[in-house]
Design an enzyme around this catalytic site. Structure first.
Site, PDB file in Angstrom:
ATOM      1  N   HIS A  64       4.501  66.633  56.142  1.00 52.86           N
ATOM      2  CA  HIS A  64       5.365  65.627  56.671  1.00 52.86           C
ATOM      3  C   HIS A  64       6.860  65.858  56.608  1.00 52.86           C
ATOM      4  O   HIS A  64       7.721  65.631  55.763  1.00 52.86           O
ATOM      5  CB  HIS A  64       5.092  64.206  56.257  1.00 52.86           C
ATOM      6  N   GLU A 149      -3.768  60.733  54.503  1.00 48.20           N
ATOM      7  CA  GLU A 149      -4.669  60.936  53.310  1.00 48.20           C
ATOM      8  C   GLU A 149      -5.601  59.882  52.844  1.00 48.20           C
ATOM      9  O   GLU A 149      -6.884  60.128  52.555  1.00 48.20           O
ATOM     10  CB  GLU A 149      -3.772  61.430  52.145  1.00 48.20           C
ATOM     11  N   ASN A 247       5.792  61.100  49.720  1.00 47.44           N
ATOM     12  CA  ASN A 247       6.662  61.098  48.225  1.00 47.44           C
ATOM     13  C   ASN A 247       8.078  61.120  48.584  1.00 47.44           C
ATOM     14  O   ASN A 247       8.660  61.002  47.314  1.00 47.44           O
ATOM     15  CB  ASN A 247       6.028  62.275  47.763  1.00 47.44           C
TER      16      ASN A 247
END
Length: 342
Positions: A64, A149, A247
Site C-alpha cells: 500500500h 488481509e 500501518n
C-alpha cells in the site's frame, strides 16, 4: 485496476524558515520504512519482471504505497482488482496482504501462472485460522472490514470467522459458543487498540483463547514504539505513507495519543503545509512499513528549507529479519540466476 494517478496539486513554493521560540530540530524515528515482508514483495515483482519480462500482472497493490506502485507500473507491472482481468495463462503475483483460497482457485481455473508474494507473517495468521476452524472454534478476527488481509484470512475459514472492527464492536458481537472462541488479528493494527479490543472481548467471553504467537507483526510494533518515543518530545509529527496503508494511518493516531500536538500523513514532502509548522520547535518524522527511504529523504529536504536541518535519529529497535523469495524466483544454482519457465 486503474493506473495510480500522477501527482497533482503540488505546493508551488518552498516552505519558509519562520523563526520559533527555540532551536529547530527533527527527531527521525528508527526503525521506519520498509519491513522484511514489503521488501520481499517488491523484490518479487522486480525479479519477475527481470526473469520473465513485461507484463507481469499483480492482484491489488503489491504493497500500500502509491510511489512503489507507480514505479513498478513504469517497469511493466499491471495492477488489477481481480483475477478475471488477467488474460488466461498469464503470470500473476499475489500481493503482500495475501489472498483467500477462493482467489487461488479462480486463478487456477484461468490457468494463471501465480507467484505468491504474501508476507510470511500474514501466511502464519492464515494457517492459524485454518487450524482453529478445523478444531471447530469460532474465530474473532480483529481487523478492518474490507482490508485485503482481513478478506484473505477470513476466506481461509468461511463460517468460522467474525470480524471485530473496533473495540466498540467487542461489546456487541454474538458468538455461538462462548467456551470455544479464539482471537486473531490483522498484522498492521495499533498494538494498543488491539489489546483494548481483546480486553473487552475477554470481559464478555472469559474463555477466549489467545493465538499461539502475537499476530501483530514485529515491524508494526517497532514503528509504533519508535513514534511513541518521538511523539512525547515533538510538537508536530509527519508520517510518510499512503492513505490506504493501515500501518501508516495507525502511526498518525499513535503519535497524537502519545503527546504530539498534531500529526499528519503525507505521500510526498511537497504535501507539507506551512501552517503545520507554526510555532513548532521539534518535528517528528517516521514512515510506514511500505514506504521507501527516498520519500523520507524528500520530507527531510523540505523541512530543511523551513529551518529544520538538525536531524537526530531516535533508535528503539534493530531489525535484521529477511524473508527468502518464492522458490520460482530464487537463483538457479546451475546457472547463477533464476530459471526461466518457457
Amino acid at each position: 485496476m486503474p493506473r495510480v494517478p500522477t501527482r497533482e496539486g503540488r505546493r508551488a513554493a518552498r516552505l519558509q524558515d519562520i523563526p520559533v521560540d527555540g532551536h529547530k530540530r527533527v527527531l527521525l524515528a528508527a526503525p521506519r520504512g520498509f519491513c522484511a515482508g514489503v521488501d520481499r514483495a517488491v523484490a518479487v515483482v522486480e525479479r519477475a519482471l527481470e526473469q520473465y519480462g513485461a507484463p507481469v500482472y499483480v492482484r491489488k497493490q503489491i504493497v500500500h504505497n502509491i510511489h512503489v506502485v507507480r514505479e513498478l507500473e513504469e517497469r511493466g507491472a499491471i495492477f488489477v482488482e481481480d483475477v478475471d482481468e488477467v488474460p488466461p495463462g498469464a503470470r500473476l503475483v499475489f500481493s503482500a496482504h495475501g489472498v483467500s483460497p477462493a482467489v487461488r482457485g479462480a486463478a487456477d481455473e484461468r490457468g494463471l501462472q501465480t507467484i505468491d508474494a504474501t508476507c510470511p507473517l500474514v501466511t502464519k495468521v492464515h494457517r492459524e485460522a485454518v487450524r482453529f476452524a478445523r478444531d471447530d472454534r469460532e474465530i474473532l478476527l480483529i481487523g478492518h472490514h474490507g482490508h485485503e488481509e482481513v478478506e484473505g484470512t477470513a476466506g481461509e475459514a468461511p463460517g468460522h470467522v467474525t470480524v471485530v472492527n473496533s473495540p466498540d464492536d467487542a461489546d456487541t458481537i454474538e458468538v455461538r459458543d462462548p467456551t470455544r472462541v479464539v482471537w486473531l488479528s490483522q498484522t498492521t493494527l495499533s498494538v494498543d487498540e488491539t489489546m483494548e479490543t481483546v480486553r473487552r472481548l475477554r470481559a464478555r467471553f472469559p474463555q477466549l483463547a489467545d493465538p499461539p504467537t502475537d499476530d501483530i507483526c514485529y515491524a508494526t510494533q517497532n514503528r509504533q514504539t519508535a513514534i511513541k518515543k518521538v511523539a512525547s518530545q515533538a510538537d508536530v509529527v509527519i508520517v510518510v505513507g499512503s492513505a490506504n496503508s493501515s500501518n501508516s494511518v495507525r502511526l498518525v493516531e499513535v503519535a497524537r495519543e502519545y503527546g504530539a500536538r498534531a500529526a499528519y500523513r503525507v505521500d510526498h514532502g511537497d504535501e507539507i503545509a506551512q501552517d503545520w509548522l507554526e510555532g513548532a520547535v521539534t518535528v517528528g518524522v517516521t514512515s510506514g512499513a511500505s514506504v521507501p527511504e527516498v520519500l523520507v529523504s524528500e520530507v527531510l529536504a523540505e523541512l530543511a528549507d523551513a529551518g529544520y536541518a538538525d536531524v537526530e535519529e531516535v533508535h528503539t529497535a534493530q531489525e535484521d529479519l529477511t524473508f527468502a523469495l518464492p522458490k520460482e524466483l530464487r537463483p538457479d544454482p546451475a546457472h547463477g540466476r533464476g530459471g526461466r519457465h518457457e
